[in-house]
Design an enzyme around this catalytic site. Sequence first.
Site, PDB file in Angstrom:
ATOM      1  N   ASP A  33       0.818  -1.206   0.000  1.00 49.08           N
ATOM      2  CA  ASP A  33       0.000   0.000   0.000  1.00 49.08           C
ATOM      3  C   ASP A  33       0.857   1.264   0.000  1.00 49.08           C
ATOM      4  OD1 ASP A  33      -2.303  -1.401  -0.082  1.00 49.08           O
ATOM      5  OD2 ASP A  33      -2.825  -1.180   2.028  1.00 49.08           O
ATOM      6  N   PRO A 110       4.880  -3.450   9.412  1.00 49.79           N
ATOM      7  CA  PRO A 110       4.775  -4.334   8.254  1.00 49.79           C
ATOM      8  C   PRO A 110       3.331  -4.684   7.900  1.00 49.79           C
ATOM      9  CG  PRO A 110       5.578  -5.544  10.160  1.00 49.79           C
ATOM     10  CD  PRO A 110       5.439  -4.128  10.593  1.00 49.79           C
ATOM     11  N   SER A 540      30.281 -22.324  57.516  1.00 55.63           N
ATOM     12  CA  SER A 540      30.684 -23.445  56.664  1.00 55.63           C
ATOM     13  C   SER A 540      31.988 -23.180  55.926  1.00 55.63           C
ATOM     14  CB  SER A 540      29.566 -23.817  55.689  1.00 55.63           C
ATOM     15  OG  SER A 540      29.030 -22.685  55.048  1.00 55.63           O
TER      16      SER A 540
END
EC number: 2.7.7.4
Lengths: 639, 311
Positions: A33, A110, A540
């Site tokens: 278009d 698009p 730990s």
Amino acid sequence: MNKPLAPNDFEAYLDRHENKDLLRFLTCGSVDDGKSTLIGRLLFDTKLLFADQLASLERDSKKHGTVGEEMDLALLVDGLEAEREQGITIDVAYRFFATEKRKFIVADTPGHEQYTRNMATGASNADLAVILIDARKGVLTQTRRHSFIVSLLGIRQVVLAVNKIDLVNYSQDVFDRIVADYRAFAAELGFERITPIPLSARYGDNVFARSENLPWFEGPTLIEELETVDVSRDLNDKPFRMPVQWVNRPNLDFRGFSGTISSGTVQVGDKLAVAASGRVSAVKSIVAMGEDDKARAIAGEAVTLTLEDEVDISRGDVLSAADNRPAVSDQFSAHLIWMHEEPLALGRTYLLKLGTRTVRASIAEIRHTVDVNDLSEKPADTLKLNEVALVHVTAQEPLAFDPYAENRTGGGFILIDRLSNLTIAAGTIEENLHRASNVHWQALDISKGARANLKGQKPAVLWFTGLSGAGKSTIANLVEKRLHSLGRHTYLLDGDNVRHGLNKDLGFSDADRAENIRRVAETAKLMVDAGLIVLASFISPFRAERELARSLLQPGEFVEIHVATSLEVAEERDPKGLYKKAREGQIANFTGISSPYEAPENPEVVLDTASVSAENNAETLVSWLRAGGYLVSSEDWVI
Amino acid sequence: MKTGERQSAVSPDRLSHLKRLEAESVHIIREVAAEFRNPVMLYSIGKDSSVMLHLAMKAFYPSRPPFPLLHVDTTWKFREMIRFRDEAAERAGMRLIAHTNHAGVEAGITPFTHGSSTYTNIMKTEALKQALNEGRFDAAFGGARRDEEKSRAKERIFSFRTENHGWDPKNQRPELWNLYNARIRPGESIRVFPLSNWTELDIWQYILKEDIPIVPLYFAAPRPVVERDGQLIMVDDDRLPLRPGETPQTRVVRFRTLGCYPLTAAVESDASNLSEIVAETLVARTSERSGRLIDHDEQGSMEKKKREGYF
């Protein structure tokens, strides 16, 4: 506007330019278009093309051009190689131009049906749509599809550009027939204003200059319409809404809530409510760099607010006018545009992002799909790529929202697939539905995954390791509170609650320390099996034991967090006075002093507590868990 | 239209167009800090980076931005740029990571010996990937704008990258409203472009309005240059090999864009302050990136570089 300017004019020009209004619009319509050509024409006629761009355009026109010897203006905007080769537009391109009156951002979208999702991307931030129609072809399916999506996304102003009018001999009959067709179709779409304009993008008729070939047309040229159309949405007059993006905590004395005001205005002293919890407080200050004593902020501004009271607020909450709050519900109806090849599965759990909140949600029911040709409604049990439907959404936690028609930010959402991470749908909320009885849960085997699913989380052990005084327990506590407020199921294991019971027979020799950690790891494993997120906060010090704990669990379940600080800093803090005692020889085998600390080699997370506040570290960890999928359940995870 | 009669298009209760751009960028930057584990801000020292850094400072004020700056140092940047970089990071109170592809340096890769395309690939694209991998960054801010180049005009604000940092322009995620999809798998990442909707003129006006420091190379001054293939290249140090017949001459020039000095052409100009630069931009007939030689190598070159991981 490219004439050289005298210095006096220049200041005035800058001032005008800085205060110009901005119009965001999109061009859409079917393939061929002439959308790209039209934008090329706008750039060309506003003289925004540079010499080197023109040279490159001439070169491209010879190589890929579709209009013979002339310059192909479409090549200005088709930016991807594949697009230039195929002569089509695949993805939305953004272009910028300005006239004396306004600045413009154009989304060139698009036309191919398969790229409708890219068209919707361009439309979501636009205030106006220019819908192109090829005068030779009239209103096509894609014209209707795009008009419908434009309307769905809340655009109320449309320019109907009947292009290629030169190819139908500038015929008024053709133009009138197309306009009548379109108006008949669009009557139900709720546009406030449709402005039809006959034009030729290729030759410029009625784009900037009024066309001598169209003496019968009395309406505006395209640029006149774009420069003057009023698209203000009066967001300031609507009730105050601000989705909280980020909690700003530079130090203990400042707690700010950062976000973008989606509607309304706010002044110091205004009463605000946290939509979900209902807590109310007043605005203490509006903080912005370079704007001291800011007393008021308006819709669209990105600000940081502080409040008079200590209110528990985190990312995803919506601050709103106390006397006019959004709906809070886990059930609502919405229009959904499906954007992925894989169709919608009813009842499947997707991620729903609305404002700054992401929750699990599913589509309980499709009320009907909408046929883009005649807007007729049809029943359906699935939704395929590019289809639109009215659906019933069930969120797994209540959300604060407004209808999309009232507030785009408050009612626009996306759905994300949890496996592919792709955005698969866009939705606009229509109305609140309070009908909890409609939801049916599927029965599942009672496995670890099932237990975890019920809790909406991925079970894990968050293992905090680091020197005494590094800040492990402080951060673990904050994280646990935060997870709890998010509705997660947690348990915190630390030295205090373990050493007084389960491990009270153990001392601090290397062997006892190892046994201590082994028992903790086994306990944590049981809790993970129960579907919990376990926070284990232990010095730990030995790598081997942490690796043992890791080996007891499935991959991804053990999250090692090194709470890192230097011995100097930890010793200076010495919250329990232990370092002092250790230095004085009163405590044997003290990590860092008389016993080694083996720092993790590849921890999942490192938190620096020397320069970052505990709150920010906690926030970082919660974000990490969210990004890692620990806070969303996953059916695929069933063992 | 009679100028005297004109009223300001923006009332006190409407945001000017620069304010709208600023708010959008701040929103994007905050989203990244909130949703990613380990973001980083690419800092290329140019004017766009200066604006991006300023916006980051605004986004988190009074906190510091919660991420470091990363500069990919090809070793061929203008000396003034490096000086400015270090000062800017210092001013912002942010950690600066400067990364160089040392393997490339050792292999003797220079803009002269290997051509701008290979050089850019190894010293910029590869170096960038190395730095992102080493830092395990899951999001990286870049200052690119959509008005700069055609393939950039097509890129999302949150631009998905594969584990190999590749961009698939034909398969971008839909991006609606200001809802950005930050979900990725381990190893994947997102490039984030907070300045996507700014134009070159917007950048300059914002620098003017907010008084943002920029590298002095943007201002006209007498500088030693040689004319090469129709472009003016500054002789920033003695590593620039002179071709037969070339003698550096002093001309009053400035830079519209900054990169590696052998690949960045100067323009002759008298614009020595910000207002003059903006005035010159208004009448410029050559787009900004034409001063960057890397775009000229082949058609669609930026898209190709981006697919390979370039910013």
